[in-house]
Scaffold this active site. Structure first.
Site, PDB file in Angstrom:
ATOM      1  N   GLN A 111       0.819  -1.214   0.000  1.00 23.72           N
ATOM      2  CA  GLN A 111       0.000   0.000   0.000  1.00 23.72           C
ATOM      3  C   GLN A 111       0.858   1.271   0.000  1.00 23.72           C
ATOM      4  O   GLN A 111       0.450   2.286  -0.560  1.00 23.72           O
ATOM      5  CB  GLN A 111      -0.928  -0.032   1.232  1.00 23.72           C
ATOM      6  CG  GLN A 111      -2.171   0.816   1.114  1.00 23.72           C
ATOM      7  CD  GLN A 111      -3.297   0.135   0.347  1.00 23.72           C
ATOM      8  OE1 GLN A 111      -3.576  -1.026   0.557  1.00 23.72           O
ATOM      9  NE2 GLN A 111      -3.962   0.860  -0.542  1.00 23.72           N
ATOM     10  N   LYS A 114       1.745   1.784  -3.689  1.00 26.22           N
ATOM     11  CA  LYS A 114       0.503   2.009  -4.452  1.00 26.22           C
ATOM     12  C   LYS A 114      -0.020   3.415  -4.202  1.00 26.22           C
ATOM     13  O   LYS A 114      -0.349   4.154  -5.129  1.00 26.22           O
ATOM     14  CB  LYS A 114      -0.541   0.977  -3.997  1.00 26.22           C
ATOM     15  CG  LYS A 114      -1.845   1.045  -4.757  1.00 26.22           C
ATOM     16  CD  LYS A 114      -2.968   0.286  -4.056  1.00 26.22           C
ATOM     17  CE  LYS A 114      -2.641  -1.156  -3.787  1.00 26.22           C
ATOM     18  NZ  LYS A 114      -3.846  -1.941  -3.414  1.00 26.22           N
ATOM     19  N   LYS A 126      -2.756  -0.903   6.666  1.00 30.32           N
ATOM     20  CA  LYS A 126      -3.723  -1.985   6.388  1.00 30.32           C
ATOM     21  C   LYS A 126      -4.181  -2.573   7.701  1.00 30.32           C
ATOM     22  O   LYS A 126      -3.453  -2.536   8.695  1.00 30.32           O
ATOM     23  CB  LYS A 126      -3.040  -3.088   5.560  1.00 30.32           C
ATOM     24  CG  LYS A 126      -4.024  -3.986   4.827  1.00 30.32           C
ATOM     25  CD  LYS A 126      -4.439  -3.361   3.513  1.00 30.32           C
ATOM     26  CE  LYS A 126      -5.537  -4.131   2.817  1.00 30.32           C
ATOM     27  NZ  LYS A 126      -5.744  -3.615   1.442  1.00 30.32           N
ATOM     28  N   ASP A 166     -11.864  -4.059   1.996  1.00 26.95           N
ATOM     29  CA  ASP A 166     -10.975  -5.036   1.349  1.00 26.95           C
ATOM     30  C   ASP A 166     -11.777  -6.346   1.367  1.00 26.95           C
ATOM     31  O   ASP A 166     -13.009  -6.308   1.536  1.00 26.95           O
ATOM     32  CB  ASP A 166      -9.634  -5.161   2.093  1.00 26.95           C
ATOM     33  CG  ASP A 166      -8.584  -5.892   1.258  1.00 26.95           C
ATOM     34  OD1 ASP A 166      -7.981  -5.267   0.371  1.00 26.95           O
ATOM     35  OD2 ASP A 166      -8.373  -7.109   1.461  1.00 26.95           O
TER      36      ASP A 166
HETATM   37  P1  NDP Z   1     -14.474  -9.285  -1.877  1.00 25.37           P
HETATM   38  O1  NDP Z   1     -14.555  -9.805  -0.508  1.00 25.37           O
HETATM   39  O2  NDP Z   1     -15.518  -8.378  -2.387  1.00 25.37           O
HETATM   40  O3  NDP Z   1     -14.334 -10.481  -2.924  1.00 25.37           O
HETATM   41  C1  NDP Z   1     -13.292 -11.393  -2.841  1.00 25.37           C
HETATM   42  C2  NDP Z   1     -13.508 -12.452  -3.905  1.00 25.37           C
HETATM   43  O4  NDP Z   1     -12.342 -13.275  -3.974  1.00 25.37           O
HETATM   44  C3  NDP Z   1     -14.669 -13.380  -3.588  1.00 25.37           C
HETATM   45  O5  NDP Z   1     -15.208 -13.847  -4.779  1.00 25.37           O
HETATM   46  C4  NDP Z   1     -13.991 -14.488  -2.802  1.00 25.37           C
HETATM   47  O6  NDP Z   1     -14.683 -15.717  -2.817  1.00 25.37           O
HETATM   48  C5  NDP Z   1     -12.672 -14.595  -3.523  1.00 25.37           C
HETATM   49  N1  NDP Z   1     -11.648 -15.039  -2.572  1.00 25.37           N
HETATM   50  C6  NDP Z   1     -11.273 -14.429  -1.447  1.00 25.37           C
HETATM   51  N2  NDP Z   1     -10.351 -15.128  -0.789  1.00 25.37           N
HETATM   52  C7  NDP Z   1     -10.162 -16.224  -1.517  1.00 25.37           C
HETATM   53  C8  NDP Z   1      -9.324 -17.337  -1.359  1.00 25.37           C
HETATM   54  N3  NDP Z   1      -8.518 -17.483  -0.301  1.00 25.37           N
HETATM   55  N4  NDP Z   1      -9.351 -18.275  -2.323  1.00 25.37           N
HETATM   56  C9  NDP Z   1     -10.162 -18.126  -3.385  1.00 25.37           C
HETATM   57  N5  NDP Z   1     -10.992 -17.101  -3.586  1.00 25.37           N
HETATM   58  C10 NDP Z   1     -10.978 -16.152  -2.662  1.00 25.37           C
HETATM   59  O7  NDP Z   1     -13.034  -8.566  -1.970  1.00 25.37           O
HETATM   60  P2  NDP Z   1     -12.519  -7.505  -3.036  1.00 25.37           P
HETATM   61  O8  NDP Z   1     -13.093  -7.775  -4.365  1.00 25.37           O
HETATM   62  O9  NDP Z   1     -12.662  -6.174  -2.432  1.00 25.37           O
HETATM   63  O10 NDP Z   1     -10.941  -7.833  -3.052  1.00 25.37           O
HETATM   64  C11 NDP Z   1     -10.358  -8.744  -3.971  1.00 25.37           C
HETATM   65  C12 NDP Z   1      -8.870  -8.467  -4.076  1.00 25.37           C
HETATM   66  O11 NDP Z   1      -8.655  -7.131  -4.527  1.00 25.37           O
HETATM   67  C13 NDP Z   1      -8.087  -8.576  -2.765  1.00 25.37           C
HETATM   68  O12 NDP Z   1      -6.779  -9.027  -3.057  1.00 25.37           O
HETATM   69  C14 NDP Z   1      -8.016  -7.128  -2.281  1.00 25.37           C
HETATM   70  O13 NDP Z   1      -6.928  -6.926  -1.413  1.00 25.37           O
HETATM   71  C15 NDP Z   1      -7.818  -6.429  -3.614  1.00 25.37           C
HETATM   72  N6  NDP Z   1      -8.171  -5.003  -3.669  1.00 25.37           N
HETATM   73  C16 NDP Z   1      -9.382  -4.558  -3.271  1.00 25.37           C
HETATM   74  C17 NDP Z   1      -9.709  -3.215  -3.371  1.00 25.37           C
HETATM   75  C18 NDP Z   1     -11.048  -2.681  -3.026  1.00 25.37           C
HETATM   76  O14 NDP Z   1     -11.262  -1.481  -3.200  1.00 25.37           O
HETATM   77  N7  NDP Z   1     -11.981  -3.481  -2.559  1.00 25.37           N
HETATM   78  C19 NDP Z   1      -8.711  -2.245  -3.868  1.00 25.37           C
HETATM   79  C20 NDP Z   1      -7.499  -2.829  -4.350  1.00 25.37           C
HETATM   80  C21 NDP Z   1      -7.242  -4.161  -4.223  1.00 25.37           C
HETATM   81  P3  NDP Z   1     -15.541 -16.155  -1.528  1.00 25.37           P
HETATM   82  O15 NDP Z   1     -16.666 -15.198  -1.453  1.00 25.37           O
HETATM   83  O16 NDP Z   1     -15.930 -17.553  -1.803  1.00 25.37           O
HETATM   84  O17 NDP Z   1     -14.595 -16.042  -0.360  1.00 25.37           O
HETATM   85  O1  2IT Z   2      -5.896  -2.734  -1.427  1.00 22.62           O
HETATM   86  C1  2IT Z   2      -6.450  -1.616  -1.501  1.00 22.62           C
HETATM   87  O2  2IT Z   2      -5.932  -0.681  -2.117  1.00 22.62           O
HETATM   88  C2  2IT Z   2      -7.755  -1.449  -0.862  1.00 22.62           C
HETATM   89  N1  2IT Z   2      -8.280  -2.402  -0.296  1.00 22.62           N
HETATM   90  C3  2IT Z   2      -8.434  -0.101  -0.870  1.00 22.62           C
HETATM   91  C4  2IT Z   2      -7.891   0.769   0.227  1.00 22.62           C
HETATM   92  C5  2IT Z   2      -8.592   2.087   0.409  1.00 22.62           C
HETATM   93  O3  2IT Z   2      -8.198   2.774   1.345  1.00 22.62           O
HETATM   94  O4  2IT Z   2      -9.501   2.434  -0.356  1.00 22.62           O
END
Ligand code: NDP
Ligand code: 2IT
Length: 448
Positions: A111, A114, A126, A166
């Site tokens: 982070q 980023k 985080k 997250d």
């Molecule tokens: P969500 O909780 O909305 O979705 C996560 C998705 O990934 C779900 O479909 C989940 O499936 C799957 N998943 C999670 N853990 C696992 C695992 N161990 N094995 C397989 N599938 C898994 O999270 P986000 O979409 O917000 O986040 C997804 C990724 O993006 C993460 O790496 C996060 O750190 C990153 N990220 C998120 C941001 C944000 O703004 N939200 C910003 C930048 C990065 P299930 O529901 O079955 O667990």
């Molecule tokens: O991994 C990421 O950049 C996030 N989960 C979003 C963090 C934020 O402060 O919006």
């Protein structure tokens, strides 16, 4: 031994039971070598690498809550305030049973760079907990969130540390946490981002990470003379990032044929139906089997039963949007054999180091998450700006800013890679561009 190697050895020794943190540091350090070597004496004297790998502060706390049967449950809460050189700590809260201090540290470390790449004034942090939101009632989620915030609220604030969503933390959880913060601290301030629109959230924050990923990918393809239109895309994940990545990819004319959750994956050759996916995941909070049941063209694959994943599907572009290390060397070999031309990370560190190298060696355009998924946190910073001026901007205004930030990040990474003789290596470019700004600020602020 060079200064970089010396500190990498130290980091490995000090954090030997934190493999994800070591992986994140290794990847960054390897690509920083030319920059460090050019300034070795200064950086060594100032202990820049030792300081940048040691969090300013790590909080670990008990989170007791009562389940629907009246049973008291206990989880562990974390917040790592990693680096505040360029602004207040900023980063999400992950709620997942796999969370431990090493996971939170790797995410906090990523982070820092980023947030620097966004060009906005936000430091790196985080947090999270090993709490598992799956199968919990709304009341249980609220009980957990309130207890988590009861402790966390002592250490955060609109100008100190601003958490967000997250994995496992979305608008519902942010709402419960915001309510508890306000109640205890008596402050109505932008202490969290990803808030609901009725109480200070920003339009386009929900879409931002997925949309931003596609703005970055589109720019990367364009600058290599490739049109995204008509391309076949494989996506992993079915959460916040995946859903809006799929939506924007479709708007740009690509055909997205896969998505996944932790138990299974969908192959839908006619293209993922985003409205249906949203209904299943955002409204019903159900499994992907429900998506397949409602759509004729979709085939559901059970990961455990079949031992397969979505990377076996032939595609031009792969977008890992679920979690760390979900794309390994075998997956990379399959994707390359199937003719993949670009991989862009929506998740944080979804590709192993070995797989990343394999893509780069085989001429695949590779976008590292700290650059390509920065749209979420960038829009969070825009939410902070709106909260500070007590105004809200229109969707189009925020979306336009997001797009220009992502295009900028691409060119900054591209230029930094070229400057150090590594044209096309966006991993190195992103790490270098992110690092240079943070180090400049650290040096200016003296030993702290
Ligand atoms: P969500 O909780 O909305 O979705 C996560 C998705 O990934 C779900 O479909 C989940 O499936 C799957 N998943 C999670 N853990 C696992 C695992 N161990 N094995 C397989 N599938 C898994 O999270 P986000 O979409 O917000 O986040 C997804 C990724 O993006 C993460 O790496 C996060 O750190 C990153 N990220 C998120 C941001 C944000 O703004 N939200 C910003 C930048 C990065 P299930 O529901 O079955 O667990
Ligand atoms: O991994 C990421 O950049 C996030 N989960 C979003 C963090 C934020 O402060 O919006």
């Amino acid at each position: 031994m060079s200064y970089v190697d010396e500190v990498l050895e130290l980091v490995k020794k000090k954090n030997s039971n934190e493999p994800e943190f070591i992986q994140a540091v290794t990847e960054v350090f390897e690509s920083l070598k030319p920059v460090i070597e050019a300034n070795e004496e200064l950086y060594k004297r100032e202990a820049i690498l030792e300081r940048i790998t040691e969090p300013e502060r790590q909080l670990k706390f008990r989170v007791p809550w009562v389940d629907d049967k009246g049973q008291v449950r206990v989880n562990t809460g974390y917040r790592v305030q990693f680096n505040s050189a360029i602004g207040p700590y900023k980063g999400g809260i992950r709620l997942h049973p796999s969370v431990n201090i090493g996971i939170i540290k790797f995410l906090g470390f990523e982070q820092i760079f980023k947030n620097s790449l966004t060009s906005l004034p936000i430091g790196g942090g985080k947090g999270g907990s090993d709490f598992d939101p799956k199968g919990k009632s709304d009341r249980e989620i609220m009980a957990f969130c309130q207890s988590f915030m009861t402790e966390l609220c002592k250490y955060i604030g609109a100008d100190t540390d601003v958490p967000a969503g997250d994995i496992g933390t979305g608008a519902r959880e942010i709402g419960y946490m915001f309510g508890q913060y306000k109640r205890i601290r008596g402050l109505y301030e932008g202490v969290l981002t990803g808030k609901g629109l009725s109480y200070g959230g920003s339009l386009a924050r929900t879409e931002a990470t997925g949309y931003g990923l596609l703005y970055f990918t589109d720019e990367m393809l364009k600058s290599n003379g490739i049109d995204i239109k008509g391309k076949t895309v494989a996506v992993s994940g079915a959460g916040n990032v995946a859903i809006y990545a799929i939506q924007k990819a479709q708007q740009l004319g690509a055909n997205v044929v896969t998505c996944s959750d932790s138990t299974g994956w969908i192959y839908d050759p006619e293209g993922i139906d985003v409205a249906l996916l949203k209904e299943v995941k955002e409204v019903k909070r159900a499994r992907l089997t429900e998506y397949a049941a409602a759509r004729k063209s979709a085939v559901y694959h059970d990961k455990a039963a079949e031992g397969t994943n979505q990377w076996t599907i032939k595609c031009d572009i792969a977008l890992p949007c679920a979690t760390q290390n979900e794309l390994n060397i075998d997956d990379a070999k399959t994707l390359v054999a199937n003719g993949v031309i670009a991989v862009a990370e929506g998740a944080n560190m979804p590709t192993t180091i070995e797989a990343t190298k394999y893509f780069q060696e085989n001429g695949v355009l590779f976008a590292p998450g700290k650059a390509s998924n920065a749209g979420g946190v960038a829009t969070s910073a825009l939410e902070m700006s709106q909260n500070s001026e007590r105004l809200s901007w229109s969707f189009d205004e925020v979306d336009a800013k997001l797009k220009s930030i992502m295009v900028n990040i691409f060119h900054n990474a591209d230029n930094a890679a070229k400057k150090y003789g590594m044209a096309g290596n966006y991993v190195a470019g992103a790490n270098i561009a992110g690092f240079e700004k943070v180090v400049d600020a650290m040096l200016a602020q003296g030993v702290c």
